[in-house]
Design a protein around this motif. Sequence first.
Motif, short mmCIF file in Angstrom:
data_model
loop_
_atom_site.label_atom_id
_atom_site.label_comp_id
_atom_site.label_asym_id
_atom_site.label_seq_id
_atom_site.Cartn_x
_atom_site.Cartn_y
_atom_site.Cartn_z
N ASN A 30 -33.40 47.49 24.53
CA ASN A 30 -32.39 48.45 24.11
C ASN A 30 -32.48 49.73 24.91
OD1 ASN A 30 -31.41 50.64 21.71
ND2 ASN A 30 -30.18 48.82 21.98
N PHE A 33 -36.58 53.95 29.87
CA PHE A 33 -36.79 55.36 30.17
C PHE A 33 -37.82 55.50 31.29
CE2 PHE A 33 -34.95 57.58 26.41
CZ PHE A 33 -34.65 56.48 25.63
N TYR A 35 -40.48 58.54 32.61
CA TYR A 35 -41.09 59.83 32.32
C TYR A 35 -41.99 60.22 33.49
CZ TYR A 35 -39.61 60.00 27.44
OH TYR A 35 -38.87 60.08 26.29
N PHE A 45 -39.34 63.79 30.15
CA PHE A 45 -38.25 62.85 30.37
C PHE A 45 -37.62 63.03 31.74
CE2 PHE A 45 -34.65 60.29 29.40
CZ PHE A 45 -33.53 60.95 29.89
N TYR A 48 -32.75 57.77 31.77
CA TYR A 48 -32.52 56.72 30.76
C TYR A 48 -31.45 55.78 31.28
CZ TYR A 48 -30.64 54.67 26.43
OH TYR A 48 -30.19 53.80 25.47
N ARG A 91 -37.34 50.49 25.31
CA ARG A 91 -37.04 50.61 23.89
C ARG A 91 -36.78 49.23 23.32
NH1 ARG A 91 -34.01 55.57 22.22
NH2 ARG A 91 -36.16 56.19 21.92
N LEU A 100 -40.61 53.15 21.46
CA LEU A 100 -40.75 53.08 22.90
C LEU A 100 -42.12 52.50 23.24
CD1 LEU A 100 -38.51 54.13 24.71
CD2 LEU A 100 -39.80 56.21 25.04
N TYR B 35 -49.40 58.58 20.01
CA TYR B 35 -49.83 57.70 21.08
C TYR B 35 -51.24 58.10 21.50
CZ TYR B 35 -45.01 56.10 22.00
OH TYR B 35 -43.75 55.54 21.91
N LYS B 101 -34.21 60.71 23.61
CA LYS B 101 -35.48 60.72 24.32
C LYS B 101 -36.58 61.32 23.47
CE LYS B 101 -34.31 65.01 26.74
NZ LYS B 101 -32.85 65.08 26.56
N LEU B 102 -37.80 60.96 23.85
CA LEU B 102 -38.99 61.50 23.19
C LEU B 102 -39.39 62.83 23.79
CD1 LEU B 102 -41.52 58.53 22.88
CD2 LEU B 102 -40.28 59.65 21.04
#
Lengths: 112, 113
Positions: A30, A33, A35, A45, A48, A91, A100, B35, B101-102
């Motif tokens: 889904n 991403f 990073y 970030f 995406y 995701r 995630l 995390y 987004k995280l």
Amino acid sequence: GQNIDQPTEMTATEGAIVQINCTYQTSGFNGLFWYQQHAGEAPTFLSYNVLDGLEEKGRFSSFLSRSKGYSYLLLKELQMKDSASYLCAVRDRRDSSYKLIFGSGTRLLVRP
Amino acid sequence: DAGITQSPRYKITETGRQVTLMCHQTWSHSYMFWYRQDLGHGLRLIYYSAAADITDKGEVPDGYVVSRSKTENFPLTLESATRSQTSVYFCASRQQGTNEKLFFGSGTQLSVL
């Protein structure tokens, strides 16, 4: 389960272009991403992708092919400050959390 | 502009001790995550929370406990610390929605001696 693979380390020269690949296997994809994480800092970030194709954002672009389970991050006009780890994350929609899951990251070293 | 903050930044403890890592966010994000990051493993999900009083296990929950009595706080407790729990711990949050987004906190570097 899920499996995300990316190269452990890459080296490139300032001003050049580098492509960091990420392959994934998941039954509930889904979105993907990217990073960036500088040493000793938190991930931030970058991009995406949820549909196939290329997303461009300044010097950084990210590509996705859902049928191949493949993505790449393209960094152009490399600068010394781009030396960092780049984390690919997928995701999963199999539960309502859409959590995630991260790959192990690619450490990029940019040399003068 | 506080965002998401973690404390302490560094922590040294001994095996068998209980230690709590704090995480606080000012955005009223629904989702919060813990995390851990270790060399060769990347970021692995310990626990997450979809809202106050709703928590669930991630990939590596053993030895950890979480709670979320208020939306803004999500503490992580190691009930009896072990050397294998030496790691960097990151808290993260995001809005509800599938493409959100995280945002990560600055991390807590924990050493268990």
